[in-house]
Design a protein around this motif. Structure first.
Motif, PDB file in Angstrom:
ATOM      1  N   ALA A 148      -5.544  -8.551  14.029  1.00  0.00           N
ATOM      2  CA  ALA A 148      -4.957  -9.418  13.022  1.00  0.00           C
ATOM      3  C   ALA A 148      -4.218  -8.585  11.993  1.00  0.00           C
ATOM      4  CB  ALA A 148      -6.046 -10.250  12.324  1.00  0.00           C
ATOM      5  N   ALA A 149      -3.272  -9.236  11.313  1.00  0.00           N
ATOM      6  CA  ALA A 149      -2.541  -8.570  10.244  1.00  0.00           C
ATOM      7  C   ALA A 149      -2.275  -9.555   9.123  1.00  0.00           C
ATOM      8  CB  ALA A 149      -1.225  -7.995  10.759  1.00  0.00           C
ATOM      9  N   ALA A 150      -2.242  -9.032   7.900  1.00  0.00           N
ATOM     10  CA  ALA A 150      -1.931  -9.846   6.728  1.00  0.00           C
ATOM     11  C   ALA A 150      -0.829  -9.139   5.953  1.00  0.00           C
ATOM     12  CB  ALA A 150      -3.169 -10.022   5.849  1.00  0.00           C
ATOM     13  N   GLY A 174       1.853 -13.873   4.924  1.00  0.00           N
ATOM     14  CA  GLY A 174       1.913 -14.146   6.350  1.00  0.00           C
ATOM     15  C   GLY A 174       0.777 -13.483   7.096  1.00  0.00           C
ATOM     16  N   THR A 175       0.231 -14.179   8.090  1.00  0.00           N
ATOM     17  CA  THR A 175      -0.846 -13.616   8.907  1.00  0.00           C
ATOM     18  C   THR A 175      -0.509 -13.791  10.385  1.00  0.00           C
ATOM     19  OG1 THR A 175      -2.075 -15.700   8.830  1.00  0.00           O
ATOM     20  CG2 THR A 175      -2.640 -14.033   7.182  1.00  0.00           C
ATOM     21  N   PHE A 176      -0.999 -12.858  11.181  1.00  0.00           N
ATOM     22  CA  PHE A 176      -0.812 -12.898  12.630  1.00  0.00           C
ATOM     23  C   PHE A 176      -2.145 -12.580  13.295  1.00  0.00           C
ATOM     24  CE2 PHE A 176       3.614 -13.185  12.033  1.00  0.00           C
ATOM     25  CZ  PHE A 176       4.046 -12.207  11.150  1.00  0.00           C
ATOM     26  N   TYR A 177      -2.338 -13.134  14.487  1.00  0.00           N
ATOM     27  CA  TYR A 177      -3.581 -12.897  15.224  1.00  0.00           C
ATOM     28  C   TYR A 177      -3.288 -12.642  16.700  1.00  0.00           C
ATOM     29  CZ  TYR A 177      -5.953 -14.868  11.172  1.00  0.00           C
ATOM     30  OH  TYR A 177      -6.426 -15.096   9.897  1.00  0.00           O
ATOM     31  N   ALA A 178      -4.136 -11.844  17.293  1.00  0.00           N
ATOM     32  CA  ALA A 178      -4.119 -11.713  18.740  1.00  0.00           C
ATOM     33  C   ALA A 178      -4.639 -13.013  19.348  1.00  0.00           C
ATOM     34  CB  ALA A 178      -4.998 -10.547  19.176  1.00  0.00           C
ATOM     35  N   TYR A 219     -11.053  -0.926  13.254  1.00  0.00           N
ATOM     36  CA  TYR A 219     -10.333  -0.124  12.274  1.00  0.00           C
ATOM     37  C   TYR A 219      -9.422  -0.997  11.431  1.00  0.00           C
ATOM     38  CZ  TYR A 219     -11.511   3.798  15.376  1.00  0.00           C
ATOM     39  OH  TYR A 219     -12.172   4.722  16.148  1.00  0.00           O
ATOM     40  N   CYS A 220      -9.317  -0.661  10.162  1.00  0.00           N
ATOM     41  CA  CYS A 220      -8.263  -1.270   9.365  1.00  0.00           C
ATOM     42  C   CYS A 220      -7.159  -0.239   9.173  1.00  0.00           C
ATOM     43  CB  CYS A 220      -8.762  -1.815   8.042  1.00  0.00           C
ATOM     44  SG  CYS A 220      -9.138  -0.597   6.791  1.00  0.00           S
ATOM     45  N   ALA A 221      -5.963  -0.738   8.927  1.00  0.00           N
ATOM     46  CA  ALA A 221      -4.795   0.122   8.816  1.00  0.00           C
ATOM     47  C   ALA A 221      -3.817  -0.460   7.818  1.00  0.00           C
ATOM     48  CB  ALA A 221      -4.121   0.273  10.182  1.00  0.00           C
ATOM     49  N   ALA A 222      -2.990   0.405   7.256  1.00  0.00           N
ATOM     50  CA  ALA A 222      -2.036  -0.021   6.238  1.00  0.00           C
ATOM     51  C   ALA A 222      -0.627   0.442   6.594  1.00  0.00           C
ATOM     52  CB  ALA A 222      -2.435   0.544   4.874  1.00  0.00           C
ATOM     53  N   PHE A 223       0.322  -0.448   6.296  1.00  0.00           N
ATOM     54  CA  PHE A 223       1.742  -0.127   6.448  1.00  0.00           C
ATOM     55  C   PHE A 223       2.439  -0.592   5.183  1.00  0.00           C
ATOM     56  CE2 PHE A 223       5.945   0.210   7.809  1.00  0.00           C
ATOM     57  CZ  PHE A 223       6.595  -1.011   7.709  1.00  0.00           C
ATOM     58  N   ASN A 224       3.203   0.292   4.571  1.00  0.00           N
ATOM     59  CA  ASN A 224       3.872  -0.034   3.311  1.00  0.00           C
ATOM     60  C   ASN A 224       5.173  -0.770   3.606  1.00  0.00           C
ATOM     61  OD1 ASN A 224       4.672  -0.248   0.677  1.00  0.00           O
ATOM     62  ND2 ASN A 224       4.886   1.932   0.306  1.00  0.00           N
ATOM     63  N   GLY A 225       5.045  -2.084   3.816  1.00  0.00           N
ATOM     64  CA  GLY A 225       6.231  -2.884   4.099  1.00  0.00           C
ATOM     65  C   GLY A 225       5.851  -4.188   4.756  1.00  0.00           C
ATOM     66  N   VAL A 226       6.851  -4.933   5.177  1.00  0.00           N
ATOM     67  CA  VAL A 226       6.672  -6.216   5.849  1.00  0.00           C
ATOM     68  C   VAL A 226       7.145  -6.063   7.284  1.00  0.00           C
ATOM     69  CG1 VAL A 226       7.305  -8.648   5.859  1.00  0.00           C
ATOM     70  CG2 VAL A 226       7.013  -7.459   3.685  1.00  0.00           C
ATOM     71  N   CYS A 227       6.436  -6.691   8.183  1.00  0.00           N
ATOM     72  CA  CYS A 227       6.775  -6.538   9.599  1.00  0.00           C
ATOM     73  C   CYS A 227       6.781  -7.886  10.292  1.00  0.00           C
ATOM     74  CB  CYS A 227       5.785  -5.582  10.282  1.00  0.00           C
ATOM     75  SG  CYS A 227       4.051  -5.854   9.865  1.00  0.00           S
ATOM     76  N   SER A 228       7.449  -7.915  11.416  1.00  0.00           N
ATOM     77  CA  SER A 228       7.453  -9.103  12.254  1.00  0.00           C
ATOM     78  C   SER A 228       6.150  -9.174  13.029  1.00  0.00           C
ATOM     79  CB  SER A 228       8.628  -9.038  13.245  1.00  0.00           C
ATOM     80  OG  SER A 228       8.418  -7.956  14.145  1.00  0.00           O
ATOM     81  N   ARG A 229       5.918 -10.286  13.713  1.00  0.00           N
ATOM     82  CA  ARG A 229       4.705 -10.447  14.507  1.00  0.00           C
ATOM     83  C   ARG A 229       4.606  -9.326  15.527  1.00  0.00           C
ATOM     84  NH1 ARG A 229       1.327  -9.802  17.568  1.00  0.00           N
ATOM     85  NH2 ARG A 229      -0.064 -11.281  18.636  1.00  0.00           N
TER      86      ARG A 229
END
Length: 126
Positions: A49-51, A56-60, A94-104
């Motif tokens: 999953a991502a937030a 916006g949120t996405f899930y497998a 694991y949790c992970a971070a990305f500095n930005g916005v991404c598509s699904r």
């Protein structure tokens, strides 16, 4: 540099629930996309999953309807609520971070993320 620390893993019976937390250091958390991934030995890290920072949120597909990601920017924390757990959910999370916005599609690619926690083990018994 963002540091991430996961907690909340453990042993649970099938059908049970767990709530994972990921505490982040640094000032960029509100702007980060936060993701949860899991990995079992010998297999590639898999998206859960991502937030995004815009809500916006996405899930497998494998966890849709059972897992929920949420974030509290005031606490620099992202959560993963896991319900109706199955033995197949057993993995290191694991949790992970990305500095930005991404598509699904991009949010689901572990290679996008620049910061990772150490992981927390989730074991679901049948």
């Amino acid at each position: 540099q963002v540091q991430l620390v996961e907690s909340g893993g453990g042993l649970v019976q099938a059908g049970g629930s767990l709530r994972l937390s990921c505490a982040a250091s640094g000032r960029t958390f509100p702007k980060n996309t936060m993701g949860w991934f899991r990995q079992t030995p010998g297999r590639e890290r898999a998206f859960i999953a991502a937030a995004r920072s815009d809500g916006g949120t996405f899930y497998a597909d494998s966890v849709k309807g059972r897992f929920a990601i949420s974030r509290e920017n005031a606490r620099n924390t992202v959560f993963l609520e896991m319900n109706n757990l199955e033995p197949e959910d057993t993995a290191n999370y694991y949790c992970a971070a990305f500095n930005g916005v991404c598509s699904r599609t991009a949010c689901g690619d572990w290679r996008l993320y620049t910061n990772w926690g150490q992981g927390t083990q989730v074991t679901v018994s049948s």
